[in-house]
Design a protein around this motif. Structure first.
Motif, PDB file in Angstrom:
ATOM      1  N   VAL A  33       0.881  -1.204   0.090  1.00 24.03           N
ATOM      2  CA  VAL A  33       0.116   0.051  -0.034  1.00 24.03           C
ATOM      3  C   VAL A  33       0.970   1.325   0.212  1.00 24.03           C
ATOM      4  O   VAL A  33       0.300   2.562  -0.145  1.00 24.03           O
ATOM      5  N   MET A  34       2.181   1.106   0.239  1.00 18.56           N
ATOM      6  CA  MET A  34       2.999   2.366   0.458  1.00 18.56           C
ATOM      7  C   MET A  34       4.593   1.862  -0.221  1.00 18.56           C
ATOM      8  O   MET A  34       4.931   0.943   0.716  1.00 18.56           O
ATOM      9  N   THR A  36       7.681   4.477  -0.331  1.00 19.41           N
ATOM     10  CA  THR A  36       8.252   5.787  -0.348  1.00 19.41           C
ATOM     11  C   THR A  36       9.105   6.096  -1.646  1.00 19.41           C
ATOM     12  O   THR A  36       9.183   7.227  -2.223  1.00 19.41           O
ATOM     13  N   HIS A  40       6.673   9.204  -3.441  1.00 22.60           N
ATOM     14  CA  HIS A  40       6.164  10.132  -2.178  1.00 22.60           C
ATOM     15  C   HIS A  40       7.453  10.570  -1.428  1.00 22.60           C
ATOM     16  O   HIS A  40       7.365  11.633  -1.118  1.00 22.60           O
ATOM     17  N   MET A  49       4.634  10.448   8.451  1.00 24.62           N
ATOM     18  CA  MET A  49       4.063  10.149   7.259  1.00 24.62           C
ATOM     19  C   MET A  49       2.774   9.659   7.605  1.00 24.62           C
ATOM     20  O   MET A  49       2.634   8.622   8.336  1.00 24.62           O
ATOM     21  N   THR A  50       1.733  10.161   7.044  1.00 25.26           N
ATOM     22  CA  THR A  50       0.328   9.754   7.290  1.00 25.26           C
ATOM     23  C   THR A  50      -0.054   8.754   6.222  1.00 25.26           C
ATOM     24  O   THR A  50       0.149   9.328   4.935  1.00 25.26           O
ATOM     25  N   LEU A  51      -0.686   7.657   6.325  1.00 20.93           N
ATOM     26  CA  LEU A  51      -1.458   7.018   5.352  1.00 20.93           C
ATOM     27  C   LEU A  51      -2.608   6.428   5.584  1.00 20.93           C
ATOM     28  O   LEU A  51      -3.173   5.861   6.604  1.00 20.93           O
ATOM     29  N   ILE A  53      -5.611   4.069   5.301  1.00 21.99           N
ATOM     30  CA  ILE A  53      -5.588   2.874   5.184  1.00 21.99           C
ATOM     31  C   ILE A  53      -6.859   2.258   5.033  1.00 21.99           C
ATOM     32  O   ILE A  53      -7.329   1.276   4.461  1.00 21.99           O
ATOM     33  N   HIS A  56      -9.456   1.293   1.613  1.00 19.30           N
ATOM     34  CA  HIS A  56      -8.750   1.215   0.457  1.00 19.30           C
ATOM     35  C   HIS A  56      -7.752  -0.056   0.464  1.00 19.30           C
ATOM     36  O   HIS A  56      -7.596  -0.674   1.606  1.00 19.30           O
ATOM     37  N   GLN A  90      -6.775   6.620   9.152  1.00 16.82           N
ATOM     38  CA  GLN A  90      -5.488   6.744   8.754  1.00 16.82           C
ATOM     39  C   GLN A  90      -4.518   5.979   9.822  1.00 16.82           C
ATOM     40  O   GLN A  90      -4.965   6.017  11.118  1.00 16.82           O
ATOM     41  N   ASP A  92      -0.091   6.468  11.217  1.00 15.56           N
ATOM     42  CA  ASP A  92       0.786   7.154  10.971  1.00 15.56           C
ATOM     43  C   ASP A  92       2.092   6.565  11.484  1.00 15.56           C
ATOM     44  O   ASP A  92       2.114   5.770  12.118  1.00 15.56           O
ATOM     45  N   VAL A 104       5.245  -0.696   2.923  1.00 18.71           N
ATOM     46  CA  VAL A 104       4.091  -1.035   3.976  1.00 18.71           C
ATOM     47  C   VAL A 104       3.313  -1.937   3.129  1.00 18.71           C
ATOM     48  O   VAL A 104       2.721  -1.641   2.213  1.00 18.71           O
TER      49      VAL A 104
END
Length: 111
Positions: A33-34, A36, A40, A49-51, A53, A56, A90, A92, A104
């Motif tokens: 899902v992430m 960077t 990013h 960093m805020t994602l 989640i 999604h 979210q 963090d 992630v």
């Protein structure tokens, strides 16, 4: 000799105790899902960093916690974490020192 500090952040049950409450775990095929490194940008020192989640990538908007494999790059360090989903769906990630890329992968959720 070694000093050990243990913080209990929760507990799990096998479901045989009817007085135990909580949410069921729903496993899923791991999904990235992430990363960077893909646009990013790395997370700097003292940065958060805020994602988004919940809602999604197969995690429903009703999820209360997620299980993720979070890996930092540079000195590659993977960790499996169980994280409460914050207000607004979210989570963090905080980096205390240095600059690091973060990957992630979600492997399941509670809800």
């Amino acid at each position: 000799s070694v000093h050990v500090v243990i913080d209990v952040g929760g507990w799990f049950t096998d479901g045989t105790d009817p007085s135990a409450t909580g949410s069921l775990f729903v496993g899923m095929t791991p999904i990235r899902v992430m990363d960077t490194r893909d646009g990013h940008g790395a997370v700097g020192p003292g940065a958060t960093m805020t994602l988004m989640i919940a809602g999604h990538n197969g995690v429903p908007s009703t999820a209360t916690a997620v299980v993720m494999n979070v890996t930092t790059i540079g000195l590659t360090v993977p960790n499996l974490v169980v994280v409460k989903v914050g207000t607004g769906g979210q989570v963090d990630f905080f980096n205390a020192v240095g600059i690091t890329d973060v990957i992630v992968d979600v492997v399941g959720w509670y809800g």
